[in-house]
Design an enzyme around this catalytic site. Structure first.
Site, PDB file in Angstrom:
ATOM      1  N   HIS A 177       0.835  -1.208   0.000  1.00  0.00           N
ATOM      2  CA  HIS A 177       0.000   0.000   0.000  1.00  0.00           C
ATOM      3  C   HIS A 177       0.864   1.250   0.000  1.00  0.00           C
ATOM      4  O   HIS A 177       0.970   1.960   1.003  1.00  0.00           O
ATOM      5  CB  HIS A 177      -0.941  -0.011   1.210  1.00  0.00           C
TER       6      HIS A 177
ATOM      7  N   GLU B 280      -6.048  -7.683   3.887  1.00  0.00           N
ATOM      8  CA  GLU B 280      -5.439  -8.707   4.753  1.00  0.00           C
ATOM      9  C   GLU B 280      -6.517  -9.394   5.597  1.00  0.00           C
ATOM     10  O   GLU B 280      -6.529 -10.622   5.737  1.00  0.00           O
ATOM     11  CB  GLU B 280      -4.391  -8.062   5.680  1.00  0.00           C
TER      12      GLU B 280
ATOM     13  N   HIS C 243     -10.230  -4.295   5.043  1.00  0.00           N
ATOM     14  CA  HIS C 243      -8.823  -4.357   4.626  1.00  0.00           C
ATOM     15  C   HIS C 243      -8.555  -5.701   3.944  1.00  0.00           C
ATOM     16  O   HIS C 243      -9.020  -6.740   4.421  1.00  0.00           O
ATOM     17  CB  HIS C 243      -7.914  -4.192   5.847  1.00  0.00           C
TER      18      HIS C 243
END
Ligand code: F3S
Length: 278
Positions: free
Chosen positions: A41, A125, A123
């Site tokens: 990111h 993840e 997110h």
């Protein structure tokens, strides 16, 4: 009087460094590699990788070639299976710490526990980790949002969360959910790089008039550094040197500097140069 710059820990974490190394090598060997999401990111890093032949695809349908990569945040097993079914060449850059969290979620689910992830539900993840739990789980940062929980819970954290906040979350969850016959198991899945970086940033933040966090607005660990430092001093997030506004430095004698785990060293040096020129 010249501006004094106090630097905390900066530089890529091992997971970001490894992902960049793998993808750079893959792009050099193949000419072009596509990634399903940004490998890391940070736009400046992704811009540099674009120059090496790394293209970010909007979706699997948007992949034009045969080589596609999983980013450092990982993906859910069903997404990886789909990638392997559709493309001959899948390159996995998932960080080892993220994979550890994925396996912890799978272990909980295999033991019949409902998985609670302390993290940001949207997110990538966290979506991947919940995928490893067979989507038998939930992600949140607020215990109050959890209602009607099953009695058997497995609790873990997004790798980049702040340890003290996870501890508070865990204590609140025990208060709310440890009723008769309940079972709550915890696994610490916070990445070691993060507490070190946060501790060093806080130490510097306490000594300066202004703290600068260099990194991306979309990077979870960068935003946490901003949150933490803002508890002790005025703190600004800057993505690049161009975003430094001299007005923000008026009256500032000592400025602190830290950076997210995916911020390129060159970007940090450009910020330092810009500060020195003010
Ligand atoms: Fe991995 Fe920790 Fe970096 S989870 S990507 S080493 S911040």
């Amino acid at each position: 009087m010249p501006l004094e710059i106090v630097r905390a820990k900066t530089g890529f974490c091992f997971g970001v460094k490894r992902a960049i190394d793998i993808i750079s090598k893959a792009a050099a060997e193949r000419g072009q590699v596509e990634t399903l999401t940004p490998i890391v990111h940070n736009q400046q890093v992704m811009d540099r990788l674009a120059g090496l032949g790394v293209r970010v695809a909007a979706s699997l349908d948007d992949v034009r070639g045969g080589a596609v990569a999983i980013g450092s945040h990982g993906v859910a097993p069903e997404v990886e299976a789909e990638m392997r079914r559709r493309f001959p060449d899948v390159i996995d850059t998932t960080c080892h710490s993220v994979h550890r969290a994925q396996l912890a979620a799978r272990r909980f689910a295999e033991d019949g526990l409902y998985v609670v992830v302390y993290g940001e539900a949207d997110h990538p993840e966290v979506r991947g980790i919940l995928g490893y739990a067979g989507n038998q789980g939930v992600a949140t940062l607020d215990v109050a949002s959890l209602t009607d929980l099953p009695k058997r819970l497995g609790v873990l954290s997004q790798t980049t969360q702040i340890p003290e906040r996870f501890n508070r979350f865990a204590a609140a969850l025990i208060d709310a959910a440890l009723t008769r016959g309940a079972e709550i198991r915890f696994i610490d899945t916070i990445c070691h790089d993060i507490p070190d970086r946060q501790k060093a940033a806080l130490e510097v933040a306490r000594k300066v008039d202004l703290m600068l966090v260099v990194g991306s607005h979309t990077s979870a660990n960068t935003n946490h550094l901003v949150d933490l430092c803002a508890t002790v001093t005025r703190t600004l997030l800057v993505e690049t040197a161009a975003q430094l506004d001299p007005a923000d430095l008026e009256g500032v004698r000592r400025v602190g500097l830290t950076a997210g785990a995916s911020t390129a060293p060159e970007t940090i040096e450009e910020v330092v140069e810009q500060l020195n020129s003010l």
